[in-house]
Every structure is written in C-alpha cells, then in structure tokens.
Design a protein around this motif. Structure first.
Motif, PDB file in Angstrom:
ATOM      1  N   UNK A  95       0.833  -1.197   0.000  1.00 33.74           N
ATOM      2  CA  UNK A  95       0.000   0.000   0.000  1.00 33.74           C
ATOM      3  C   UNK A  95       0.874   1.254   0.000  1.00 33.74           C
ATOM      4  N   UNK A  96       0.228   2.401  -0.159  1.00 32.07           N
ATOM      5  CA  UNK A  96       0.965   3.668  -0.168  1.00 32.07           C
ATOM      6  C   UNK A  96       1.756   3.847   1.118  1.00 32.07           C
ATOM      7  N   UNK A  97       1.116   3.626   2.253  1.00 33.96           N
ATOM      8  CA  UNK A  97       1.814   3.839   3.523  1.00 33.96           C
ATOM      9  C   UNK A  97       2.942   2.829   3.713  1.00 33.96           C
ATOM     10  N   UNK A  98       2.754   1.624   3.241  1.00 34.13           N
ATOM     11  CA  UNK A  98       3.818   0.616   3.347  1.00 34.13           C
ATOM     12  C   UNK A  98       5.007   0.980   2.463  1.00 34.13           C
ATOM     13  N   UNK A  99       4.733   1.510   1.287  1.00 30.88           N
ATOM     14  CA  UNK A  99       5.823   1.968   0.416  1.00 30.88           C
ATOM     15  C   UNK A  99       6.614   3.087   1.083  1.00 30.88           C
ATOM     16  N   UNK A 100       5.907   4.020   1.706  1.00 30.60           N
ATOM     17  CA  UNK A 100       6.576   5.140   2.366  1.00 30.60           C
ATOM     18  C   UNK A 100       7.398   4.655   3.554  1.00 30.60           C
ATOM     19  N   UNK A 101       6.899   3.673   4.280  1.00 32.05           N
ATOM     20  CA  UNK A 101       7.578   3.156   5.472  1.00 32.05           C
ATOM     21  C   UNK A 101       8.875   2.419   5.153  1.00 32.05           C
ATOM     22  N   UNK A 102       8.995   1.879   3.954  1.00 34.36           N
ATOM     23  CA  UNK A 102      10.057   0.922   3.635  1.00 34.36           C
ATOM     24  C   UNK A 102      11.471   1.399   3.994  1.00 34.36           C
ATOM     25  N   UNK A 103      11.893   2.614   3.578  1.00 35.06           N
ATOM     26  CA  UNK A 103      13.252   3.030   3.932  1.00 35.06           C
ATOM     27  C   UNK A 103      13.473   3.152   5.434  1.00 35.06           C
ATOM     28  N   UNK A 104      12.430   3.538   6.178  1.00 36.99           N
ATOM     29  CA  UNK A 104      12.557   3.649   7.633  1.00 36.99           C
ATOM     30  C   UNK A 104      12.738   2.276   8.270  1.00 36.99           C
ATOM     31  N   UNK A 105      12.006   1.299   7.779  1.00 39.58           N
ATOM     32  CA  UNK A 105      12.141  -0.068   8.308  1.00 39.58           C
ATOM     33  C   UNK A 105      13.531  -0.615   7.998  1.00 39.58           C
ATOM     34  N   UNK A 106      14.035  -0.341   6.802  1.00 40.43           N
ATOM     35  CA  UNK A 106      15.383  -0.789   6.429  1.00 40.43           C
ATOM     36  C   UNK A 106      16.420  -0.155   7.352  1.00 40.43           C
ATOM     37  N   UNK A 107      16.164   1.098   7.772  1.00 40.70           N
ATOM     38  CA  UNK A 107      17.090   1.804   8.664  1.00 40.70           C
ATOM     39  C   UNK A 107      16.994   1.332  10.106  1.00 40.70           C
ATOM     40  N   UNK A 108      16.036   0.435  10.395  1.00 43.64           N
ATOM     41  CA  UNK A 108      15.917  -0.106  11.739  1.00 43.64           C
ATOM     42  C   UNK A 108      14.909   0.596  12.628  1.00 43.64           C
ATOM     43  N   UNK A 109      14.112   1.490  12.041  1.00 38.03           N
ATOM     44  CA  UNK A 109      13.079   2.187  12.811  1.00 38.03           C
ATOM     45  C   UNK A 109      11.981   1.201  13.198  1.00 38.03           C
ATOM     46  N   UNK A 110      11.485   1.323  14.426  1.00 39.89           N
ATOM     47  CA  UNK A 110      10.390   0.459  14.883  1.00 39.89           C
ATOM     48  C   UNK A 110       9.175   0.646  13.980  1.00 39.89           C
ATOM     49  N   UNK A 111       8.441  -0.442  13.744  1.00 37.17           N
ATOM     50  CA  UNK A 111       7.329  -0.411  12.792  1.00 37.17           C
ATOM     51  C   UNK A 111       6.284   0.631  13.162  1.00 37.17           C
ATOM     52  N   UNK A 112       5.948   0.743  14.434  1.00 40.01           N
ATOM     53  CA  UNK A 112       4.934   1.719  14.856  1.00 40.01           C
ATOM     54  C   UNK A 112       5.407   3.140  14.590  1.00 40.01           C
ATOM     55  N   UNK A 113       6.661   3.410  14.909  1.00 40.26           N
ATOM     56  CA  UNK A 113       7.211   4.742  14.691  1.00 40.26           C
ATOM     57  C   UNK A 113       7.283   5.072  13.198  1.00 40.26           C
TER      58      UNK A 113
END
Length: 240
Positions: A95-113
């Motif tokens: 989804x759009x929000x999942x696409x936006x989240x992807x680089x943050x998750x790769x960087x180790x950011x917590x999923x909720x954040x």
C-alpha cells in the motif's frame, strides 16, 4: 552541502563525465539541464551513491562518500539521501503507507514509529485518505507524491530527483513543482533535480547546464574555457 571535485566517468571508450566540479549549498533547489547524453543522470547517480566515478571525490554534509565501504555507503544512502524517480518505483504489492515506510524499516526504525512518520508525511501531502491503497489504485500525481513521501521518510539531507515530472500531465507537474519548494521551505532539505522541463528549471534557485559531460554556461561555453578566460583576464588586470 554537496561538493563534487573532478568527477570522471566512462563506459567503455565513451567518456560520459569529463572532470565535473560542482558545489550545492544547503537548502538550495538546483536543477541540472541538458540534452540527452549530456551526463546529467550519470552525475546524479554518482552523487546519490548509486554509481561510482572512475576518479574524483564527492562530499555530502562533510562525508567523503567515495571513501566509504559498500555497507557504509548503503547506510549513508538510506539515511542521508532521498530519491524521486520519473516512474515512481513504488512496489505494487504494498500500500501507499507501506511503500513510504520501507526506507525507515530498512534503517531499523520500529514499525509503529515508521507508520506514524509515514502517515504524517502522507497527511502533509494530502494523501491520508489514500494511505491504504496500492499503486494500481492511485493516479499518476498521487503515485509521485507517495514517492516524495518515501524520499522524505528518513529526513534526508538531500533529495535527488530524476525527471520527477516527466510522466505527469500539466496539472500534476505544476503541483509537484510547487511541492518541492514548499518542502524545502518547511523541512530545509536540499533538492537536486535532473529535468528537461524548462518551466521547472526556471523556478529553481539555480540551473546547472551540462553538455558533452561538462558543466557549461547557458550559452554552452565549457566550464574550463570560462575558467581559463577568467584567469587570463585577471592576469591582464594585474599586468596593467
């Protein structure tokens, strides 16, 4: 913010970049223009760590990226550089929000954040109602705004855009161009934009012209000739 010195790049026997020197200040919105084959995208990819120069140095925010290992380079790219491409490069299964989240998750950011930050960006770009939609359900302009949000998720120092409005209609082009300047003013990022769009280039703080692998003036005078002329003129002035 960005300091490029004597960057050279060849593909086989074809020399694409011929000793590029370039400085871009923090908070600038800079466009790079020139005919196809001028070396614009190659230069952008080298600045963005997606390709390596044959020689020369690139420094971003005081870090010489040409000295980094592959692992360090990938970490630097993910946290300090955002990318916006002509055809969005969104992952169709997310989804759009999942696409936006992807680089943050790769960087180790917590999923909720990461989700909270992604939603903030989508809201800022007027896409909160489209957060749960996959790319196939989004318009061209919406896809590109999602791509911009993804580029901003890790609060990068620099956003690099390669023909970002090339696939958009006139209305969405105008909206995207306005958005870049609003984001610069609000978030303070530096934008470097490769474009054929003269209307966008005319709006930027500075336009860098390229021809045959060199930076030129608008009149297409090679940078090295300008420098030599300036030195000659200076010497003549001192002689007088």
């Amino acid at each position: 913010m960005i300091h490029v010195r004597n960057i050279r790049k060849s593909f086989g026997t074809l020399e694409v970049l011929k000793g590029i020197d370039l400085d871009i200040n923090k908070g600038e919105v800079v466009s790079i223009v020139g005919k196809s084959g001028a070396g614009k995208t190659t230069l952008l990819q080298i600045i963005g760590t997606l390709d390596k120069a044959d020689s020369g140095t690139v420094s971003i925010g005081g870090t010489d990226i040409t000295t980094l290992s592959q692992t360090a380079l990938a970490d630097f790219r993910n946290t300090h550089i955002g990318f916006v491409f002509q055809f969005h490069q969104l992952l169709p299964e997310f989804t759009a929000i999942e696409n936006v989240m992807m680089p943050a998750l790769i960087a180790g950011t917590a999923k909720r954040q990461a989700r909270e930050r992604a939603m903030q960006l989508l809201q800022m770009l007027g896409l909160e109602q489209r957060a749960g939609h996959k790319p196939a359900a989004l318009s061209g302009g919406e896809k590109q705004r999602v791509a911009v949000a993804r580029a901003l998720i890790n609060n990068p120092d620099v956003v690099l855009a390669d023909e970002p409005s090339g696939s958009l209609d006139t209305e969405n082009k105008t909206e995207l161009h306005r958005l870049f300047f609003e984001l610069r003013d609000r978030l303070g990022q530096t934008f470097v934009i490769v474009t054929h769009d003269e209307s966008l280039a005319a709006l930027t703080d500075r336009t860098i012209h390229m021809q045959d692998g060199m930076i030129t003036t608008p009149a297409d005078t090679p940078q090295e000739i300008i420098t030599e002329t300036a030195i000659t003129h200076d010497e003549q002035c001192h002689c007088n």
